[in-house]
Scaffold this motif. Structure first.
Motif, PDB file in Angstrom:
ATOM      1  N   ARG A  20      36.052  42.546  38.248  1.00 11.13           N
ATOM      2  CA  ARG A  20      35.431  41.317  37.699  1.00 11.13           C
ATOM      3  C   ARG A  20      34.777  40.512  38.828  1.00 11.13           C
ATOM      4  O   ARG A  20      33.666  40.000  38.678  1.00 11.13           O
ATOM      5  CB  ARG A  20      36.478  40.458  36.972  1.00 11.13           C
ATOM      6  N   GLN A  21      35.481  40.397  39.948  1.00 13.71           N
ATOM      7  CA  GLN A  21      34.899  39.640  41.078  1.00 13.71           C
ATOM      8  C   GLN A  21      33.598  40.303  41.526  1.00 13.71           C
ATOM      9  O   GLN A  21      32.586  39.628  41.772  1.00 13.71           O
ATOM     10  CB  GLN A  21      35.900  39.592  42.246  1.00 13.71           C
ATOM     11  N   GLU A  22      33.607  41.619  41.613  1.00 17.69           N
ATOM     12  CA  GLU A  22      32.416  42.322  42.109  1.00 17.69           C
ATOM     13  C   GLU A  22      31.243  42.240  41.125  1.00 17.69           C
ATOM     14  O   GLU A  22      30.086  42.185  41.545  1.00 17.69           O
ATOM     15  CB  GLU A  22      32.774  43.774  42.448  1.00 17.69           C
ATOM     16  N   ILE A  23      31.538  42.212  39.835  1.00 21.49           N
ATOM     17  CA  ILE A  23      30.468  42.046  38.838  1.00 21.49           C
ATOM     18  C   ILE A  23      29.730  40.730  39.098  1.00 21.49           C
ATOM     19  O   ILE A  23      28.497  40.651  39.097  1.00 21.49           O
ATOM     20  CB  ILE A  23      31.065  42.042  37.413  1.00 21.49           C
ATOM     21  N   LEU A  24      30.523  39.691  39.353  1.00 20.06           N
ATOM     22  CA  LEU A  24      29.935  38.360  39.562  1.00 20.06           C
ATOM     23  C   LEU A  24      29.160  38.323  40.873  1.00 20.06           C
ATOM     24  O   LEU A  24      28.063  37.761  40.952  1.00 20.06           O
ATOM     25  CB  LEU A  24      31.046  37.310  39.535  1.00 20.06           C
ATOM     26  N   GLU A  25      29.736  38.944  41.909  1.00 21.53           N
ATOM     27  CA  GLU A  25      29.070  38.929  43.222  1.00 21.53           C
ATOM     28  C   GLU A  25      27.779  39.747  43.194  1.00 21.53           C
ATOM     29  O   GLU A  25      26.753  39.325  43.739  1.00 21.53           O
ATOM     30  CB  GLU A  25      30.030  39.466  44.284  1.00 21.53           C
ATOM     31  N   ILE A  62      27.107  56.263  29.824  1.00 22.51           N
ATOM     32  CA  ILE A  62      27.114  54.801  29.656  1.00 22.51           C
ATOM     33  C   ILE A  62      25.916  54.461  28.780  1.00 22.51           C
ATOM     34  O   ILE A  62      24.823  54.186  29.271  1.00 22.51           O
ATOM     35  CB  ILE A  62      27.018  54.091  31.031  1.00 22.51           C
ATOM     36  N   SER A  63      26.141  54.506  27.469  1.00 21.48           N
ATOM     37  CA  SER A  63      24.999  54.327  26.563  1.00 21.48           C
ATOM     38  C   SER A  63      24.459  52.900  26.633  1.00 21.48           C
ATOM     39  O   SER A  63      23.260  52.681  26.493  1.00 21.48           O
ATOM     40  CB  SER A  63      25.408  54.695  25.137  1.00 21.48           C
ATOM     41  N   LYS A  64      25.350  51.928  26.854  1.00 25.56           N
ATOM     42  CA  LYS A  64      24.838  50.555  27.055  1.00 25.56           C
ATOM     43  C   LYS A  64      24.547  50.418  28.550  1.00 25.56           C
ATOM     44  O   LYS A  64      25.307  49.823  29.331  1.00 25.56           O
ATOM     45  CB  LYS A  64      25.790  49.491  26.495  1.00 25.56           C
ATOM     46  N   GLY A  65      23.408  50.986  28.933  1.00 26.45           N
ATOM     47  CA  GLY A  65      23.083  51.184  30.345  1.00 26.45           C
ATOM     48  C   GLY A  65      22.785  49.932  31.129  1.00 26.45           C
ATOM     49  O   GLY A  65      22.670  49.976  32.359  1.00 26.45           O
ATOM     50  N   HIS A  66      22.709  48.789  30.426  1.00 27.48           N
ATOM     51  CA  HIS A  66      22.455  47.533  31.158  1.00 27.48           C
ATOM     52  C   HIS A  66      23.694  47.032  31.896  1.00 27.48           C
ATOM     53  O   HIS A  66      23.576  46.167  32.756  1.00 27.48           O
ATOM     54  CB  HIS A  66      21.936  46.444  30.202  1.00 27.48           C
ATOM     55  N   VAL A  67      24.887  47.572  31.573  1.00 25.32           N
ATOM     56  CA  VAL A  67      26.096  47.024  32.220  1.00 25.32           C
ATOM     57  C   VAL A  67      26.374  47.714  33.562  1.00 25.32           C
ATOM     58  O   VAL A  67      27.507  48.047  33.904  1.00 25.32           O
ATOM     59  CB  VAL A  67      27.338  47.051  31.283  1.00 25.32           C
ATOM     60  N   SER A  68      25.318  47.863  34.326  1.00 22.19           N
ATOM     61  CA  SER A  68      25.440  48.543  35.615  1.00 22.19           C
ATOM     62  C   SER A  68      26.433  47.864  36.571  1.00 22.19           C
ATOM     63  O   SER A  68      27.088  48.565  37.339  1.00 22.19           O
ATOM     64  CB  SER A  68      24.060  48.680  36.264  1.00 22.19           C
ATOM     65  N   PRO A  69      26.595  46.524  36.558  1.00 23.75           N
ATOM     66  CA  PRO A  69      27.545  45.947  37.530  1.00 23.75           C
ATOM     67  C   PRO A  69      28.953  46.506  37.378  1.00 23.75           C
ATOM     68  O   PRO A  69      29.594  46.857  38.368  1.00 23.75           O
ATOM     69  CB  PRO A  69      27.495  44.444  37.228  1.00 23.75           C
ATOM     70  N   VAL A  70      29.444  46.596  36.158  1.00 28.60           N
ATOM     71  CA  VAL A  70      30.811  47.114  35.986  1.00 28.60           C
ATOM     72  C   VAL A  70      30.866  48.599  36.344  1.00 28.60           C
ATOM     73  O   VAL A  70      31.819  49.078  36.966  1.00 28.60           O
ATOM     74  CB  VAL A  70      31.359  46.838  34.554  1.00 28.60           C
ATOM     75  N   PRO A 121      25.018  34.421  37.727  1.00 30.71           N
ATOM     76  CA  PRO A 121      25.530  33.116  38.154  1.00 30.71           C
ATOM     77  C   PRO A 121      24.872  32.678  39.464  1.00 30.71           C
ATOM     78  O   PRO A 121      24.643  33.519  40.347  1.00 30.71           O
ATOM     79  CB  PRO A 121      27.034  33.385  38.365  1.00 30.71           C
ATOM     80  N   ASN A 122      24.552  31.377  39.574  1.00 29.95           N
ATOM     81  CA  ASN A 122      24.073  30.883  40.873  1.00 29.95           C
ATOM     82  C   ASN A 122      25.281  30.677  41.801  1.00 29.95           C
ATOM     83  O   ASN A 122      26.427  30.944  41.398  1.00 29.95           O
ATOM     84  CB  ASN A 122      23.236  29.605  40.693  1.00 29.95           C
ATOM     85  N   ASN A 123      25.049  30.186  43.003  1.00 31.50           N
ATOM     86  CA  ASN A 123      26.152  30.110  43.975  1.00 31.50           C
ATOM     87  C   ASN A 123      27.293  29.216  43.494  1.00 31.50           C
ATOM     88  O   ASN A 123      28.460  29.543  43.654  1.00 31.50           O
ATOM     89  CB  ASN A 123      25.634  29.615  45.329  1.00 31.50           C
TER      90      ASN A 123
END
Ligand SMILES: Cc1ncc(C[n+]2csc(CCOP(=O)(O)OP(=O)(O)O)c2C)c(N)n1
Length: 273
Positions: A18-23, A68-76, A260-262
């Motif tokens: 979760r932290q890395e998704i946000l970063e 990964i059919s919902k291919g937009h969720v690349s961060p996770v 998210p911004n900083n």
């Protein structure tokens, strides 16, 4: 195959992801945090405890495959793959940059990604084809396909659902990330899916309906795959929360495709810790 199926270790891993998704999304200034955060437990449990794979040899011919059919969720996806050892986290710096291996929607440039996706509604048919291939070659391989709830409004998903039952693809496990929110609002307001369990059952699938943000329930659903669905495809309806873990993102379609911004990153990380 690698395994660290200690529940506390998996929960810690979920927190890190979760932290890395946000970063990642903050660094790129764009991306899709909402549907990434909802799918964390689904992918952490899959890669750490269920999948037969070898991150040091991503093309190992005996591996199970994930579409990964919902291919937009690349961060996770990238966070789970990097933490599994598919590639170095140095690559994070080039997330969503031209020439990098971590593009905005998942592609086979990334070690561990099996198929380019982004145009929704196609992954299940691909998983079916791979599953038929494995059966023809008499290989004991399982195919997993992650889809979004908005995505399964696409008619092509239901064509693939029919054919998986027709061809008795009991080596297919579809996972619906039922986070109740799509790009522009609530799924129920845009195109209601209910009764979703009965729909899949009527299409000939064995259904496990779970809380997809509870790691114990996700693990159990994976463990049952292959045991309780002889001759039938298997679907996990994972009830989740879009934006899970960050209160100002939860259930808000505004956070579908916005970074998210900083300040927001700092607030989100504080909340997670
Ligand atoms: C065929 C197609 N139509 C539209 C889009 C644009 N789009 C990207 S994500 C998205 C919403 C998907 O919602 P959902 O499946 O619920 O994803 P999640 O909430 O899990 O992120 C849309 C419409 C697309 N990528 N492909």
């Amino acid at each position: 195959m690698q395994n660290c199926c200690d529940i506390n270790a998996l929960k810690q891993k979920a927190l890190l992801v979760r932290q890395e998704i946000l970063e990642l999304t903050n660094m790129a200034g764009s991306g899709h945090p909402g549907g990434s955060l909802s799918a964390v437990e689904i992918l952490v449990a899959l890669y750490d405890c269920q999948l037969r794979h070898d991150p040091k040899n991503p093309r190992w011919p005996g591996r199970d495959m994930v579409i990964i059919s919902k291919g937009h969720v690349s961060p996770v996806v990238y966070s789970v793959l990097a933490n599994a050892g598919y590639f170095s986290k140095d690559e994070y710096k080039k997330y969503r940059k031209l020439g990098g291996i971590l593009q905005g929607h998942v592609t086979t440039k990334t070690p561990g990604v099996e198929f380019n996706t982004g145009s929704l509604g196609h992954g299940l048919a691909v998983a079916n084809g791979l599953a038929i291939g494995a059966k023809l070659l008499k290989k004991d391989q399982k195919m997993y396909c992650l889809m979004g709830d908005g995505e399964i409004q696409e008619g092509s998903v239901w064509e693939a659902a029919m054919s998986a039952a027709q061809f008795k693809l009991d080596n297919v496990c579809a996972i619906v990330d039922y986070n109740k929110v799509q790009e522009n609002g609530m799924v129920n307001d845009i195109m209601n899916l209910e009764p979703l369990k009965a729909k899949w059952e009527s299409f000939g699938w064995v259904v496990a309906e779970i809380d997809g943000n509870k790691i114990e329930e996700v693990l159990k659903a994976y463990q049952d795959f292959g045991k309780i669905n002889a001759g039938k495809p298997y679907v996990i309806i994972a009830n989740t929360i879009k934006g899970k873990g960050v209160s100002f993102m939860e259930l808000k379609s505004a956070w579908h495709g916005k970074a998210p911004n900083n300040e927001q990153l700092a607030a989100a990380l504080k909340e997670l810790s």
